[in-house]
Write a protein that holds these residues in place. Structure first.
Motif, PDB file in Angstrom:
ATOM      1  N   LEU A  94      -7.658   6.775 -17.961  1.00  6.65           N
ATOM      2  CA  LEU A  94      -6.900   7.994 -17.646  1.00  6.65           C
ATOM      3  C   LEU A  94      -7.536   8.596 -16.388  1.00  6.65           C
ATOM      4  O   LEU A  94      -8.758   8.696 -16.305  1.00  6.65           O
ATOM      5  N   HIS A  95      -6.701   8.967 -15.414  1.00  8.41           N
ATOM      6  CA  HIS A  95      -7.247   9.508 -14.169  1.00  8.41           C
ATOM      7  C   HIS A  95      -6.196  10.380 -13.497  1.00  8.41           C
ATOM      8  O   HIS A  95      -5.001  10.240 -13.764  1.00  8.41           O
ATOM      9  N   GLY A  96      -6.639  11.277 -12.650  1.00  5.22           N
ATOM     10  CA  GLY A  96      -5.693  12.155 -11.957  1.00  5.22           C
ATOM     11  C   GLY A  96      -6.243  12.579 -10.613  1.00  5.22           C
ATOM     12  O   GLY A  96      -7.422  12.355 -10.303  1.00  5.22           O
ATOM     13  N   GLY A  97      -5.373  13.189  -9.821  1.00  2.00           N
ATOM     14  CA  GLY A  97      -5.795  13.767  -8.538  1.00  2.00           C
ATOM     15  C   GLY A  97      -5.911  15.271  -8.749  1.00  2.00           C
ATOM     16  O   GLY A  97      -4.904  15.946  -8.992  1.00  2.00           O
ATOM     17  N   ALA A  98      -7.128  15.813  -8.691  1.00  2.00           N
ATOM     18  CA  ALA A  98      -7.330  17.254  -8.924  1.00  2.00           C
ATOM     19  C   ALA A  98      -6.612  18.061  -7.841  1.00  2.00           C
ATOM     20  O   ALA A  98      -6.432  17.572  -6.714  1.00  2.00           O
ATOM     21  N   GLU A 139      -5.741  19.722   3.205  1.00  2.00           N
ATOM     22  CA  GLU A 139      -4.789  18.767   2.642  1.00  2.00           C
ATOM     23  C   GLU A 139      -5.512  17.460   2.355  1.00  2.00           C
ATOM     24  O   GLU A 139      -6.663  17.274   2.758  1.00  2.00           O
ATOM     25  N   LYS A 140      -4.840  16.580   1.654  1.00  2.00           N
ATOM     26  CA  LYS A 140      -5.484  15.325   1.253  1.00  2.00           C
ATOM     27  C   LYS A 140      -4.548  14.161   1.541  1.00  2.00           C
ATOM     28  O   LYS A 140      -3.349  14.247   1.272  1.00  2.00           O
ATOM     29  N   TRP A 141      -5.129  13.079   2.070  1.00  2.00           N
ATOM     30  CA  TRP A 141      -4.370  11.844   2.315  1.00  2.00           C
ATOM     31  C   TRP A 141      -5.085  10.706   1.590  1.00  2.00           C
ATOM     32  O   TRP A 141      -6.299  10.538   1.756  1.00  2.00           O
ATOM     33  N   VAL A 142      -4.341   9.942   0.808  1.00  2.00           N
ATOM     34  CA  VAL A 142      -4.917   8.739   0.185  1.00  2.00           C
ATOM     35  C   VAL A 142      -3.970   7.560   0.380  1.00  2.00           C
ATOM     36  O   VAL A 142      -2.771   7.740   0.593  1.00  2.00           O
ATOM     37  N   ALA A 143      -4.540   6.365   0.302  1.00  2.00           N
ATOM     38  CA  ALA A 143      -3.728   5.140   0.260  1.00  2.00           C
ATOM     39  C   ALA A 143      -4.093   4.415  -1.033  1.00  2.00           C
ATOM     40  O   ALA A 143      -5.280   4.267  -1.340  1.00  2.00           O
ATOM     41  N   THR A 144      -3.082   4.013  -1.786  1.00  2.00           N
ATOM     42  CA  THR A 144      -3.337   3.350  -3.071  1.00  2.00           C
ATOM     43  C   THR A 144      -2.831   1.917  -3.040  1.00  2.00           C
ATOM     44  O   THR A 144      -1.730   1.649  -2.545  1.00  2.00           O
ATOM     45  N   LYS A 145      -3.656   1.011  -3.562  1.00  2.00           N
ATOM     46  CA  LYS A 145      -3.240  -0.394  -3.725  1.00  2.00           C
ATOM     47  C   LYS A 145      -3.301  -0.707  -5.215  1.00  2.00           C
ATOM     48  O   LYS A 145      -4.349  -0.591  -5.840  1.00  2.00           O
ATOM     49  N   TRP A 146      -2.153  -1.080  -5.791  1.00  2.00           N
ATOM     50  CA  TRP A 146      -2.112  -1.493  -7.187  1.00  2.00           C
ATOM     51  C   TRP A 146      -2.026  -3.011  -7.256  1.00  2.00           C
ATOM     52  O   TRP A 146      -1.322  -3.644  -6.449  1.00  2.00           O
ATOM     53  N   MET A 147      -2.701  -3.580  -8.227  1.00  2.00           N
ATOM     54  CA  MET A 147      -2.682  -5.037  -8.392  1.00  2.00           C
ATOM     55  C   MET A 147      -2.011  -5.426  -9.700  1.00  2.00           C
ATOM     56  O   MET A 147      -2.253  -4.801 -10.729  1.00  2.00           O
ATOM     57  N   ILE A 175       0.849  -1.205   0.000  1.00  2.00           N
ATOM     58  CA  ILE A 175       0.000   0.000   0.000  1.00  2.00           C
ATOM     59  C   ILE A 175       0.877   1.245   0.000  1.00  2.00           C
ATOM     60  O   ILE A 175       1.849   1.333   0.752  1.00  2.00           O
ATOM     61  N   GLN A 176       0.511   2.203  -0.858  1.00  2.00           N
ATOM     62  CA  GLN A 176       1.226   3.478  -0.872  1.00  2.00           C
ATOM     63  C   GLN A 176       0.351   4.549  -0.226  1.00  2.00           C
ATOM     64  O   GLN A 176      -0.840   4.655  -0.538  1.00  2.00           O
ATOM     65  N   VAL A 177       0.915   5.347   0.674  1.00  2.00           N
ATOM     66  CA  VAL A 177       0.181   6.483   1.239  1.00  2.00           C
ATOM     67  C   VAL A 177       0.745   7.765   0.635  1.00  2.00           C
ATOM     68  O   VAL A 177       1.962   7.936   0.537  1.00  2.00           O
ATOM     69  N   LEU A 178      -0.164   8.645   0.180  1.00  2.00           N
ATOM     70  CA  LEU A 178       0.232   9.934  -0.392  1.00  2.00           C
ATOM     71  C   LEU A 178      -0.397  11.065   0.412  1.00  2.00           C
ATOM     72  O   LEU A 178      -1.546  10.949   0.833  1.00  2.00           O
ATOM     73  N   ASN A 179       0.363  12.132   0.610  1.00  2.00           N
ATOM     74  CA  ASN A 179      -0.140  13.337   1.269  1.00  2.00           C
ATOM     75  C   ASN A 179       0.019  14.516   0.312  1.00  2.00           C
ATOM     76  O   ASN A 179       1.120  14.794  -0.161  1.00  2.00           O
ATOM     77  N   TYR A 180      -1.110  15.163   0.000  1.00  2.00           N
ATOM     78  CA  TYR A 180      -1.088  16.353  -0.861  1.00  2.00           C
ATOM     79  C   TYR A 180      -1.376  17.565   0.018  1.00  2.00           C
ATOM     80  O   TYR A 180      -2.395  17.596   0.712  1.00  2.00           O
ATOM     81  N   LYS A 181      -0.486  18.570  -0.027  1.00  2.00           N
ATOM     82  CA  LYS A 181      -0.770  19.840   0.661  1.00  2.00           C
ATOM     83  C   LYS A 181      -1.624  20.706  -0.275  1.00  2.00           C
ATOM     84  O   LYS A 181      -1.789  20.368  -1.456  1.00  2.00           O
ATOM     85  N   GLY A 215     -10.442  15.855  -5.698  1.00  2.00           N
ATOM     86  CA  GLY A 215     -11.176  14.680  -6.201  1.00  2.00           C
ATOM     87  C   GLY A 215     -10.312  13.859  -7.144  1.00  2.00           C
ATOM     88  O   GLY A 215      -9.301  14.347  -7.652  1.00  2.00           O
ATOM     89  N   THR A 216     -10.709  12.610  -7.350  1.00  2.00           N
ATOM     90  CA  THR A 216     -10.027  11.790  -8.358  1.00  2.00           C
ATOM     91  C   THR A 216     -10.825  11.899  -9.653  1.00  2.00           C
ATOM     92  O   THR A 216     -12.018  11.584  -9.676  1.00  2.00           O
ATOM     93  N   THR A 217     -10.160  12.373 -10.706  1.00  2.00           N
ATOM     94  CA  THR A 217     -10.865  12.662 -11.961  1.00  2.00           C
ATOM     95  C   THR A 217     -10.596  11.582 -13.000  1.00  2.00           C
ATOM     96  O   THR A 217      -9.508  11.000 -13.047  1.00  2.00           O
ATOM     97  N   GLU A 232      -1.228  18.309  -6.643  1.00  2.00           N
ATOM     98  CA  GLU A 232      -2.103  17.526  -7.521  1.00  2.00           C
ATOM     99  C   GLU A 232      -1.318  16.355  -8.108  1.00  2.00           C
ATOM    100  O   GLU A 232      -0.100  16.273  -7.940  1.00  2.00           O
ATOM    101  N   TYR A 233      -2.038  15.502  -8.791  1.00  2.00           N
ATOM    102  CA  TYR A 233      -1.417  14.395  -9.518  1.00  2.00           C
ATOM    103  C   TYR A 233      -2.044  14.452 -10.906  1.00  2.00           C
ATOM    104  O   TYR A 233      -3.229  14.149 -11.063  1.00  2.00           O
ATOM    105  N   LYS A 234      -1.245  14.914 -11.884  1.00  2.00           N
ATOM    106  CA  LYS A 234      -1.803  15.136 -13.226  1.00  2.00           C
ATOM    107  C   LYS A 234      -2.296  13.827 -13.834  1.00  2.00           C
ATOM    108  O   LYS A 234      -1.807  12.745 -13.491  1.00  2.00           O
TER     109      LYS A 234
HETATM  110  O1  PD2 Z   1      -4.897  10.806  -5.094  1.00  2.00           O
HETATM  111  C1  PD2 Z   1      -5.573  10.553  -6.083  1.00  2.00           C
HETATM  112  O2  PD2 Z   1      -6.743  10.924  -6.184  1.00  2.00           O
HETATM  113  C2  PD2 Z   1      -4.944   9.771  -7.154  1.00  2.00           C
HETATM  114  C3  PD2 Z   1      -5.225  10.104  -8.439  1.00  2.00           C
HETATM  115  C4  PD2 Z   1      -4.615   9.384  -9.441  1.00  2.00           C
HETATM  116  C5  PD2 Z   1      -4.072   8.739  -6.895  1.00  2.00           C
HETATM  117  C6  PD2 Z   1      -3.530   8.052  -7.976  1.00  2.00           C
HETATM  118  N1  PD2 Z   1      -3.799   8.357  -9.221  1.00  2.00           N
HETATM  119  C7  PD2 Z   1      -2.612   6.916  -7.800  1.00  2.00           C
HETATM  120  O3  PD2 Z   1      -2.173   6.700  -6.650  1.00  2.00           O
HETATM  121  O4  PD2 Z   1      -2.308   6.217  -8.796  1.00  2.00           O
END
Ligand code: PD2
Ligand code: ZN
Length: 291
Positions: free
Chosen positions: A267-271, A277-285, A184-190, A235-237, A194-196
């Motif tokens: 195709l998706h991104g983090g707006a 701030e924003k915290w997410v956890a991502t699981k890739w398979m 699992i990856q945790v991301l913190n956005y201030k 948001g996740t777009t 964003e994540y294009k």
């Molecule tokens: O944080 C997000 O919304 C986001 C958007 C796009 C996360 C990821 N991709 C990702 O972790 O792959």
């Protein structure tokens, strides 16, 4: 009513197929546009057959390697939603189905994580955060990516009881072995980060990709879990379908892609985070066991 297959329609079918759209999706689009299903199916079949003949492909035993690689369809994680259940049994917890889209395959899940689990993931990751790296498909290594202005860290798979519990829950929900998952990856956005828009699969045309794929094969599915709620933005777009998933604590968005191709429409991104701030956890398979 007679429907005529015009040269423009033939051209459109060829363009969609060349862009990687699966025949089922082309057919669905034609029916949605008002074509009778049997006429649409016949037109699709005939057009593609004629096109292949024109390319001389009917005399070739196997498609060119590049074509085979892009068009090959893998098995992918899937949440069974036959019968339109409102809630899913994730083993130790019931999870709500909030939105389900078939093309691209996107499911928004409610209450995948409890508030306590969200807080525990944030606190465990906080001391380990570093400016996010993305896998560099040119070399197969990792690099700082200007398209991603967040900080992040990875937990090892099964690193602690909390991580193990969440991994088992996801594996059960999406019918995909825990062993095929990345940590699992945790991301913190201030604010402002964003994540294009990007694809999560590895670009088959990049020279570093074969090295990356040695470990578990392609990515075939993603679960992004929201650990907190930014006051505005974040948001996740999904630009191909004009969808924005709101970051609601404990909720998650699942999407899968059975081939590394834009035709999957994933195709998706983090707006950008506008306030807070924003915290997410991502699981890739991955396709196979990821050691
Ligand atoms: O944080 C997000 O919304 C986001 C958007 C796009 C996360 C990821 N991709 C990702 O972790 O792959
Ligand atoms: Zn992503």
């Amino acid at each position: 009513m007679t429907q005529t297959v015009t040269p423009e329609l033939r051209q459109w079918i060829i363009e969609q197929s060349t862009a990687g759209c699966m025949p089922e999706a082309v057919l669905e689009a034609m029916v949605n546009a008002g074509w009778q299903p049997d006429v649409a199916e016949a037109a699709l079949e005939q057009t593609l057959r004629d096109h292949l003949k024109q390319l001389g492909a009917s005399r070739v035993a196997a498609p060119a390697p590049g074509v085979a690689r892009e068009m090959a369809v893998a098995r992918a994680p899937e949440i069974p939603l036959g019968g339109s259940p409102r809630r899913l049994d994730a083993g130790d917890r019931m999870v709500d189905v909030i939105v389900s889209i078939s093309m691209p395959r996107v499911v928004v899940l409610g209450g995948l994580l409890s508030d306590e689990e969200c807080d525990a993931l944030i606190e465990a990751s906080r001391p380990r955060l570093a400016r996010s790296l993305t896998v560099q498909t040119v070399t197969g290594g990792e690099e700082l990516n200007p398209d991603r202005t967040s900080s992040g860290m990875f937990f090892g798979r099964g690193e602690n009881d909390l991580v193990k519990r969440i991994e088992a829950r996801i594996a059960r929900l999406v019918n995909w072995p825990v062993e095929n998952g990345e940590g699992i990856q945790v991301l913190n956005y201030k604010t402002g980060a964003e994540y294009k828009p990007h694809y999560d699969y590895f670009d088959p045309d990049e020279p570093g990709t074969p090295t990356i794929l040695k470990r578990g094969g392609q990515r075939v599915g993603t679960v992004v879990m929201y650990l907190n709620e930014p006051a505005r933005g974040g948001g996740t777009t999904f630009p191909d379908i004009g969808l924005e998933v709101a970051p609601v604590r404990g909720n998650a968005v699942f999407f899968s892609y059975n081939r590394p191709h834009p035709g999957t429409m994933t195709l998706h991104g983090g707006a950008p985070v506008i306030e807070g701030e924003k915290w997410v956890a991502t699981k890739w398979m991955r396709e196979r066991v990821f050691e």
